[in-house]
Write a protein that holds these residues in place. Sequence first.
Motif, PDB file in Angstrom:
ATOM      1  N   ASN A  69       1.019   3.993  -2.296  1.00 30.53           N
ATOM      2  CA  ASN A  69       0.817   5.913  -2.696  1.00 30.53           C
ATOM      3  C   ASN A  69       1.912   6.234  -3.098  1.00 30.53           C
ATOM      4  OD1 ASN A  69      -1.920   4.955  -1.327  1.00 30.53           O
ATOM      5  ND2 ASN A  69      -0.603   5.402   0.760  1.00 30.53           N
ATOM      6  N   ARG A 123      -1.385  -4.310  -6.898  1.00 32.59           N
ATOM      7  CA  ARG A 123      -3.072  -4.091  -6.864  1.00 32.59           C
ATOM      8  C   ARG A 123      -3.758  -5.765  -6.537  1.00 32.59           C
ATOM      9  NH1 ARG A 123      -4.686   0.974  -9.655  1.00 32.59           N
ATOM     10  NH2 ARG A 123      -4.637   2.552  -7.729  1.00 32.59           N
ATOM     11  N   ILE A 179      -1.859  -7.162  -3.809  1.00 29.79           N
ATOM     12  CA  ILE A 179      -2.828  -6.949  -2.872  1.00 29.79           C
ATOM     13  C   ILE A 179      -3.979  -8.499  -2.719  1.00 29.79           C
ATOM     14  CG2 ILE A 179      -4.520  -5.235  -1.487  1.00 29.79           C
ATOM     15  CD1 ILE A 179      -1.975  -3.249  -1.274  1.00 29.79           C
ATOM     16  N   GLN A 219       0.781  -1.149  -0.090  1.00 29.70           N
ATOM     17  CA  GLN A 219       0.025   0.015  -0.157  1.00 29.70           C
ATOM     18  C   GLN A 219       0.835   0.862   0.075  1.00 29.70           C
ATOM     19  OE1 GLN A 219      -3.438   0.246  -0.365  1.00 29.70           O
ATOM     20  NE2 GLN A 219      -2.537   2.064  -0.983  1.00 29.70           N
TER      21      GLN A 219
END
Length: 72
Positions: free
Chosen positions: A20, A60, A63, A16
């Motif tokens: 970011n 993504r 994750i 994450q």
Amino acid sequence: MKAKPDDRRDNVAKIQQNINNTLYNMQAARDMMAKTDNPKTKAELEAKNKRREIALEGMRNEIRDEAKKRQG
């Protein structure tokens, strides 16, 4: 010497943070494109942002994979 065991507890947080950072860098590149008149610089920044978009998709997915592993 014994290898360290794979500690995946903070993988989602690390991924994450990378997402970011990538989003921040994409915005910075867009800002720079808006300020420059150099077509070569604009093209290079656009190419970087396209690579970043591909990387974001991969992060993504990673994750999602980590979330599935935690559930199962």
